[in-house]
Write a protein that holds these residues in place. Structure first.
Motif, mmCIF file in Angstrom:
data_model
loop_
_atom_site.group_PDB
_atom_site.id
_atom_site.type_symbol
_atom_site.label_atom_id
_atom_site.label_comp_id
_atom_site.label_asym_id
_atom_site.label_seq_id
_atom_site.Cartn_x
_atom_site.Cartn_y
_atom_site.Cartn_z
ATOM 1 N N ILE A 166 -77.999 -31.809 -112.376
ATOM 2 C CA ILE A 166 -78.558 -32.191 -113.735
ATOM 3 C C ILE A 166 -79.707 -33.003 -113.335
ATOM 4 O O ILE A 166 -80.851 -32.856 -113.960
ATOM 5 N N LYS A 167 -79.557 -33.716 -112.189
ATOM 6 C CA LYS A 167 -80.712 -34.784 -112.113
ATOM 7 C C LYS A 167 -82.024 -33.911 -111.549
ATOM 8 O O LYS A 167 -82.856 -34.199 -111.798
ATOM 9 N N THR A 173 -83.537 -32.373 -114.462
ATOM 10 C CA THR A 173 -84.135 -33.007 -115.540
ATOM 11 C C THR A 173 -85.400 -33.555 -114.898
ATOM 12 O O THR A 173 -86.393 -33.686 -115.618
ATOM 13 N N LYS A 177 -89.263 -32.783 -116.294
ATOM 14 C CA LYS A 177 -90.440 -33.917 -116.550
ATOM 15 C C LYS A 177 -91.661 -33.554 -115.735
ATOM 16 O O LYS A 177 -92.523 -33.514 -116.246
#
Length: 111
Positions: free
Chosen positions: A19-20, A23, A27
């Motif tokens: 998930i990190k 994300t 970005k």
């Protein structure tokens, strides 16, 4: 499921990103234009952005970005496409289906 790609003569194992990683990669990619073709979307980005994005997907940080930049832009685009289409998209489709089923359990529509 694992897949391997060769970028700049180095082999990288592609697996489902964290998930990190998703994300941070999101970005890094920034705004994504409303287009149907993933190759067209990714080819509009510069090589440094693509290498950073792929590094986030693979390692969760920028530790691979410099090594990835030694490869061809096409190789990096193809690896990102594999991660999005083969790993992320199926997860999002399942999550969407689960959300729909939960909403139907909470409030059944009147027929």
């Amino acid at each position: 499921m694992k897949k391997s790609v060769i970028i700049g003569g180095n082999t990288y194992n592609l697996t489902s990103p964290t998930i990190k990683g998703i994300t941070l990669a999101g970005k890094c990619l920034g705004d994504i234009p409303n287009k149907n073709d993933i190759y067209e979307i990714l080819n509009e980005k510069d090589k440094e952005t693509l290498c950073n994005t792929l590094s986030y997907f693979i390692a969760g940080d920028l530790s691979l970005a410099k090594r990835l930049s030694k490869g061809d832009k096409k190789e990096v685009v193809e690896a990102i496409k594999i991660i999005i289409v083969d790993f992320i998209q199926p997860i999002l489709l399942r999550a969407s289906l689960m959300a729909k089923n939960v909403s139907l359990m909470a409030a059944k529509p009147k027929l």
